[in-house]
Design a protein around this motif. Structure first.
Motif, PDB file in Angstrom:
ATOM      1  N   LEU A  23       0.816  -1.164   0.157  1.00 27.53           N
ATOM      2  CA  LEU A  23       0.057   0.081  -0.113  1.00 27.53           C
ATOM      3  C   LEU A  23       0.693   1.234   0.148  1.00 27.53           C
ATOM      4  N   GLN A  24       2.230   1.185   0.670  1.00 31.72           N
ATOM      5  CA  GLN A  24       3.014   2.416   0.602  1.00 31.72           C
ATOM      6  C   GLN A  24       3.135   2.716  -0.995  1.00 31.72           C
ATOM      7  N   THR A  27       0.471   5.198  -3.056  1.00 25.21           N
ATOM      8  CA  THR A  27       0.404   6.842  -2.974  1.00 25.21           C
ATOM      9  C   THR A  27       1.699   7.298  -2.845  1.00 25.21           C
ATOM     10  N   ASP A  29       4.954   9.096  -1.866  1.00 19.24           N
ATOM     11  CA  ASP A  29       5.739   9.084  -0.284  1.00 19.24           C
ATOM     12  C   ASP A  29       5.374  10.625   0.188  1.00 19.24           C
ATOM     13  N   GLN A 369       2.923  -5.243   4.080  1.00 24.11           N
ATOM     14  CA  GLN A 369       2.715  -4.969   2.775  1.00 24.11           C
ATOM     15  C   GLN A 369       1.323  -3.904   2.716  1.00 24.11           C
ATOM     16  N   SER A 371      -0.291  -3.023   5.320  1.00 21.54           N
ATOM     17  CA  SER A 371      -0.873  -1.951   6.134  1.00 21.54           C
ATOM     18  C   SER A 371       0.173  -0.644   5.963  1.00 21.54           C
ATOM     19  N   GLY A 372       0.994  -0.820   4.625  1.00 23.64           N
ATOM     20  CA  GLY A 372       1.863   0.431   4.374  1.00 23.64           C
ATOM     21  C   GLY A 372       3.069   0.496   4.980  1.00 23.64           C
TER      22      GLY A 372
END
Length: 720
Positions: A23-24, A27, A29, A369, A371-372
């Motif tokens: 999830l990171q 979007t 950073d 992954q 949970s970001g």
């Protein structure tokens, strides 16, 4: 985006990189988001102030000169601030290298230029302008590859007592039909509607998104976030979704700007025929694993009908890439080293697991992954005990892969093990991890380590009619209760037509709890929703479509299909990442140029040692030849350089090849041995030189030990 439906999407390296939905990555950073927001605000301020200046100049009653000058000064300051933010954003996107002196692209180009100039590898058929996706290894490249494979055999085949096989590259169609490759080994392709030139659809969309993010600094933060989301989810796009995005963004053929066709699947295997009649179809194998699976029965017998055991194979594989790119990372012919470890599905412990349980390294479990979070260091034993890694044998091979890669020279801080997400794994896979190495292209999957359950052996048993099973004899007959799942193929065929096979496979692959829950639901409701992984959706299963029961039987032996733990190594990818991790530049003695160096560990260095007479002198040259004979007798690859050029230039030449040690003959009784990275030298006798180099290159002693044992030598010529 290879569309594996009937077989494990972790199948890898020789195929496409699987979806990474961390999830990171969905979007931007925080730094980039903040910079883009600041840039948008500053752009708006510049436009507002520009309008104010124009209004002052055009007013019916002209403003005073000081007032106009002040407004212009404010506008210029805003433009400078905007320019500063643009530079910060560009630097962040470019992602400068470790010391900030190299962008990723510039660093990569320096590495590739050095590799091609020193003939580590070059494009194949170069004098005919080459063929995309095909490369030749030159002399130093062949040596590095040979050394990597030699160490792989030592580390896995010899130390684990594996059975090595060597199977043909040409494979009959029936074998690859059973494995699923004939029907599903595809990438999505688009064509230039006027010229017919073919392109890989996901590559065009990926290039468009990357170019917009890197070059269009004024793009709105919301649009940039959308493009990043597309990049992160790209591998999960269907052909319809991919085609819709290409049309939405107005993507055209790169060379002609013509419109493109809708995406359609293209099978990546090279087709051929066996025999002169052309009636026996075949393919160049896309992997080496199938040769091991079809030989299971004979290998099991060779191993004394005992489990567990592992079979290994090193060989060429072939993939007809639509648009090869990224040098050695995506090619049409490549070397794979694969292991198939056959194990009792009811006992996946490993006797040597304790040897790796205390290793700690970067792991990226699926929960982190989703949970970001980022990859973090985890003790392997903890990951297994907590159920993050499915079983001991899978954990053991993850640990062994980590040791193999780091001993080769891969930077442990740029190596991580990423667990496949639930939507990446086939229904029959228990757990899958990729060893990913970071290089200038990003995180590259180089090794896949998967628990593939019993899918492959069952598929070949069904197609060939030969049972590929193992036996466990009981000392006394046992009454056992067995789960029996019997899909009614006629009813399923009527309901699902061409999708019948995938529904049947999913039903047969159910675990006991899931099957019994389905049985209860069917008895109470008559119908149940059932998720078919390979279709990617729920289907309605009715009571007349499957029979589920538990039966008691007396048995004298247990007959079962072994599970397979499969580590699969993309050798070319590992070697390229090793090249990047080993490359650095240091100033010459005069400080007027940067010298290229490959810091290969001795185990993989193409040449272990060079021998230099300090000056052109017959006595020194004779001693050099004597040392060369000793090195040859000791099995140490080496090179004599009697060119007479300065010693500094000779050192620089061999440093660029990654040669770890250099012997300089400067007297009749003793010589100096120089270590490449520290440039330190020790003095040893002529008789000792070969044995010292042999000991340190084979790991029997360290350079630190040599440095503390022998007299140090310092010379102006030693430092180029």
């Amino acid at each position: 985006m290879t569309n594996y439906v009937d077989f494990d999407p972790s199948r890898r390296l020789l195929v496409r990189r699987r979806s990474q939905l961390a999830l990171q990555s969905l979007t931007m950073d925080a730094v980039e988001q903040s910079l883009r927001k600041a840039l948008a605000e500053k752009q708006s301020a510049v436009e507002t102030q520009g309008n104010a200046v124009r209004a002052l100049k055009a007013a019916a009653t002209p403003a005073s000169k000081p007032e106009i000058d002040a407004a212009i000064a404010t506008l210029n300051n805003l433009k400078l601030e905007k320019s500063s933010i643009e530079k910060q954003l560009q630097a962040h996107i470019t992602d400068a290298g470790g010391d900030g002196s190299f962008s990723k692209e510039a660093f990569r180009q320096a590495v590739v230029n050095t590799l091609e100039r020193r003939l580590f590898y070059i494009p194949s058929f170069k004098i005919y302008r080459g063929v995309a996706g095909l490369y030749d290894y030159g002399p130093p490249g062949c040596s590095v590859k040979s050394n990597v494979l030699s160490f792989w055999r030592q580390h896995f085949v010899l130390e684990e007592n594996m059975l090595e096989v060597d199977c043909p590259c040409v494979t009959p169609e029936v074998v690859l039909k059973a494995s699923g490759h004939v029907d599903k080994f595809t990438d999505l392709m688009v064509k230039d509607e006027k010229t017919g030139t073919c392109y890989r659809a996901d590559h065009l969309l990926k290039d468009f998104c990357n170019e917009k993010l890197q070059k269009d600094l004024s793009i709105a933060p919301e649009k940039a976030a959308e493009l990043k989301h597309v990049l992160a989810t790209l591998d999960d796009f269907s052909s319809e979704e991919l085609g819709a995005k290409i049309k939405e963004y107005g993507i055209t053929a790169p060379d002609t700007k013509n419109s493109l066709s809708d995406p359609y699947p293209f099978n990546l295997m090279f087709q051929t025929s066996i025999g002169p009649s052309g009636l026996s179809p075949g393919y160049m194998r896309p992997e080496t694993a199938q040769g091991i699976f079809v030989n299971f029965k004979d290998l099991y017998y060779y191993n004394g009908n005992k489990l567990p055991f592992a079979a290994a194979q090193i060989g060429q594989a072939f993939r007809n890439e639509i648009s090869p790119r990224q040098g050695l990372l995506r090619v049409r012919e490549f070397t794979l080293a694969e292991i198939e470890h056959f194990v009792d599905p009811d006992d996946k412990s490993h006797p040597k697991y304790s040897e790796v349980a205390n290793l700690e390294f970067l792991m990226f479990p699926r929960d982190e992954q989703m949970s970001g979070q980022s990859a973090k260091k985890i003790v392997l034993g903890d990951a297994v005990s907590r159920g993050i890694v499915n079983n001991e044998t899978l954990g053991y091979f993850i640990g062994r892969v980590y040791l193999f890669l780091t001993r080769l020279g891969i930077d442990k801080e740029r190596l991580r093990f990423r667990q496949h997400l639930a939507n990446e794994m086939a229904h029959y896979a228990c757990d899958c991890w990729d060893a990913e190495i970071e290089c200038s292209y990003g995180w590259i999957e180089c090794v896949g380590i998967a628990d593939r359950s019993a899918y492959d052996l069952r598929a070949h048993s069904e197609k060939s009619g030969v049972p590929l099973v193992a036996h466990e004899k009981f000392s006394e007959p046992k009454e056992v209760e067995k789960l029996v799942i019997a899909p009614v193929k006629k009813e399923l065929g009527l309901a699902f037509k061409g999708n019948q096979k995938m529904v049947v496979e999913s039903l047969e692959a159910m675990g006991e709890k899931e099957a019994l829950d389905m049985k209860a639901a069917l008895e109470s409701k008559g119908e149940v929703d059932f998720y078919v992984c390979t279709l990617g959706k729920n289907v309605a299963i009715k009571k007349n479509m499957v029979a589920i029961s538990k039966e008691k039987k007396k048995e004298h032996q247990r007959v079962f299909t072994p599970s397979v733990i499969e580590p699969s190594f993309g050798i070319g990818r590992i070697i390229y990442c090793l090249f990047e991790h080993s490359f650095y530049m240091r100033p010459s003695k005069a400080g007027d140029e940067q010298l290229n160096v490959f810091r290969f560990p001795p185990i993989v260095a193409p040449i272990k040692c060079t021998v230099f007479p300090l000056v052109q002198n017959q006595q020194y040259e004779e001693i050099s030849k004597l040392i060369s004979k000793s090195l040859t007798a000791a099995g140490i690859s080496h090179k004599i350089d009697m060119t007479g050029t300065s010693i500094g230039k000779r050192y620089a030449r061999t440093d660029e090849l990654g040669v770890p040690f250099a012997i300089t003959v400067d007297s009749a009784t003793s010589v100096t041995i120089r270590e490449r990275d520290s440039k330190h030298q020790v003095r040893v006798s002529v008789e000792e030189a070969a044995s010292v180099v042999k000991d340190v290159t084979e790991g029997h002693r360290t350079w630190a030990d040599v440095w503390s044992t022998f007299p140090h030598h310092s010379s102006a010529s030693a430092d180029e």
